[in-house]
Scaffold this active site. Sequence first.
Site, short mmCIF file in Angstrom:
data_model
loop_
_atom_site.label_atom_id
_atom_site.label_comp_id
_atom_site.label_asym_id
_atom_site.label_seq_id
_atom_site.Cartn_x
_atom_site.Cartn_y
_atom_site.Cartn_z
N GLY A 120 -13.55 -1.36 -7.18
CA GLY A 120 -14.87 -0.83 -6.82
C GLY A 120 -14.89 0.03 -5.58
N GLY A 121 -13.73 0.52 -5.11
CA GLY A 121 -13.73 1.41 -3.94
C GLY A 121 -14.48 0.77 -2.79
CB THR A 128 -5.80 0.63 -6.49
OG1 THR A 128 -6.70 1.62 -6.94
CG2 THR A 128 -5.22 1.03 -5.16
CB THR A 158 -9.14 -0.77 -7.50
OG1 THR A 158 -9.09 0.43 -6.76
CG2 THR A 158 -8.31 -1.84 -6.87
CG ASN A 215 -8.05 6.23 -4.54
OD1 ASN A 215 -8.93 5.39 -4.40
ND2 ASN A 215 -8.10 7.41 -3.96
NE ARG A 226 -4.09 1.83 0.91
CZ ARG A 226 -5.08 2.14 0.07
NH1 ARG A 226 -5.07 1.73 -1.19
NH2 ARG A 226 -6.10 2.86 0.48
CB SER A 249 -7.13 -0.26 1.34
OG SER A 249 -7.59 -0.92 0.18
CB SER A 250 -12.53 -0.85 0.39
OG SER A 250 -12.98 0.21 1.16
CG ASP A 285 -8.49 5.24 -0.38
OD1 ASP A 285 -9.62 5.68 -0.66
OD2 ASP A 285 -7.98 4.26 -0.95
N1 GLY Z 1 -8.32 3.04 -3.35
C1 GLY Z 1 -9.38 2.16 -3.08
C2 GLY Z 1 -9.12 1.33 -1.88
O1 GLY Z 1 -7.98 1.10 -1.54
O2 GLY Z 1 -10.03 0.92 -1.24
#
Ligand code: GLY
Length: 569
Positions: free
Chosen positions: A470-471, A396, A378, A398, A105, A449-450, A420
Amino acid sequence: MRLLYLLLLISIISCKTNPEKPIDIETKPEPVLGVVEKNAMVVSAREEASKIGRDILKKGGNVFDAMVATEMALAVSYPYAGNLGGGGFMVYRKANGETGAIDYREKAPLAAFKDMYLDKNGDPIPEKSQLGSMAVGVPGTIAGIFEVHQKFGTLSIKELLTPVVQLAENGYVITEKQEKRLQHFKELFIETNNDTILYAKTYKALDTIKNPMLAATLNRIIKNGRDEFYKGETGQKIVDYIQSKGGVITMEDLNKYEAKWRDPVQFTYKNLNVISMSPPSSGGVCLAQIMKMIEPYDLSTYGHNTLKSIQIITEAERRAYADRSFYLGDPDFVKIPIDTLISDAYLSGRMNDFNLEKATLSSDLSYGSIPGYESSETTHYSIIDQFGNAISVTTTLNGAYGSKLYVPELGFFLNNEMDDFSAKPGTPNMFGLLGAEANAIAPEKRMLSSMTPTLVEKDGELWMSVGTPGGSTIITSVLQTILNVKEYEMTMQDAVNAPRFHHQWLPDVVIFEPDSFDKNVLDSLKLKGYKTNEEETRVIGKVDGILVLPDGSLEGGADKRGDDTAIGF
Ligand code: GLY
């Protein structure tokens, strides 16, 4: 073999006719099977990337070798999200059952501070965390692939990246979807870079895009290794470009970046063991919370996307996302009570006030009390190799093309991952997600993050690799895909294609993919107090997955919503 499996599946579904099931077997479409292969499978957002990954496996490389090549091939052919200038997460399960995860990340630069995206009135300036140089987090992808290669790789970096260099040199053919996306972002590219860039030209589907600058960057990385990006000429060019546009990332930020091995989150759901990403991604914890909250309900009897199933899943999502916003952040900076958050005792209490007659209002619900204590753009790929090793990787920039800042001399985009973070606790980010102190900005901290790269074992054996972009909708899309196969007996292909819905506590609305849900179900939800929205989004997630079939062969499910492709052998 394919035909046999299909026949078996049809007969299982026909035999299991249940009078309570609100699905009319007569009118139910026949199951669609994805690509099935005996030995190995790669599913990614681009055919070129899946093919390069498959070729590495065919050459005798393992899943980790294929990860390095596929990740970089996506950076060439899918600049929308594939990257050198971003970050990601990988969860793995080796053939011997050993599991693990790597976090590459992005991090906040040393010069970052809590209120850096607030104006003089203390209000967030969304463009500052989303567009251009100030939005960029210190990239982790190159550190991630080198770390994976050093620990598990069997072929040389040169062997892995040479086909990728060739792809950048010879070019890739753009699809209709890519043509539309590039057209859509063209003006923003020019505005952000104060100049035209490779991707701001006008392209039509079937045109070929060659990226010699990226080929040269990759060649230097082959020659000089990881340090080329974090200490060498490439790193210096990144820093010079960012600073020339007013950004704050320095060579010290790049020098200090390290990818980190993490323990994945693991939990059981019936006879499944789910292995998913731990913080700084919220994916695994939220997925665990939702699945454990819905486990007591008999979804397979209620049926796919029926009123009851949607209510139960939505209410579990509401409670998990409320917890996410308070408790989750970078584990190197905040203490996260993961064991409690995913425990049966805590989660059964969270669903106590759920009732099928009426929606819970998000305004009446907060994070749970624990004593002592908080893009869709992503891309995901799944790979299983011929040795039985499996990975699930989500990576990603983002937003679409990240910050839109593109380093012309290097041939790639830089992320806008700083968005984020929770720029101001209680104010939503670009995905409408709220955050608290746990996800406040601090130097060198990783933003929450998701991303939910996930592997699933069934009865102790590898069963599925799955994930999606998909965020904020990543977690709920992965959830529905697993349920589609486990509870609703879909093929991998049908499971990734099936219509999806999403809820995330706040805003208090359930979004549905348009024109895909039964109008009666939507009307009934409204009568029970749910706010529904079919206009919010055209698609929810773009899931890629691989399912291990009963005879040991592999079914690749590539989401019809994108140009995604499954290739194996
Ligand atoms: N940038 C989207 C996530 O990391 O959730």
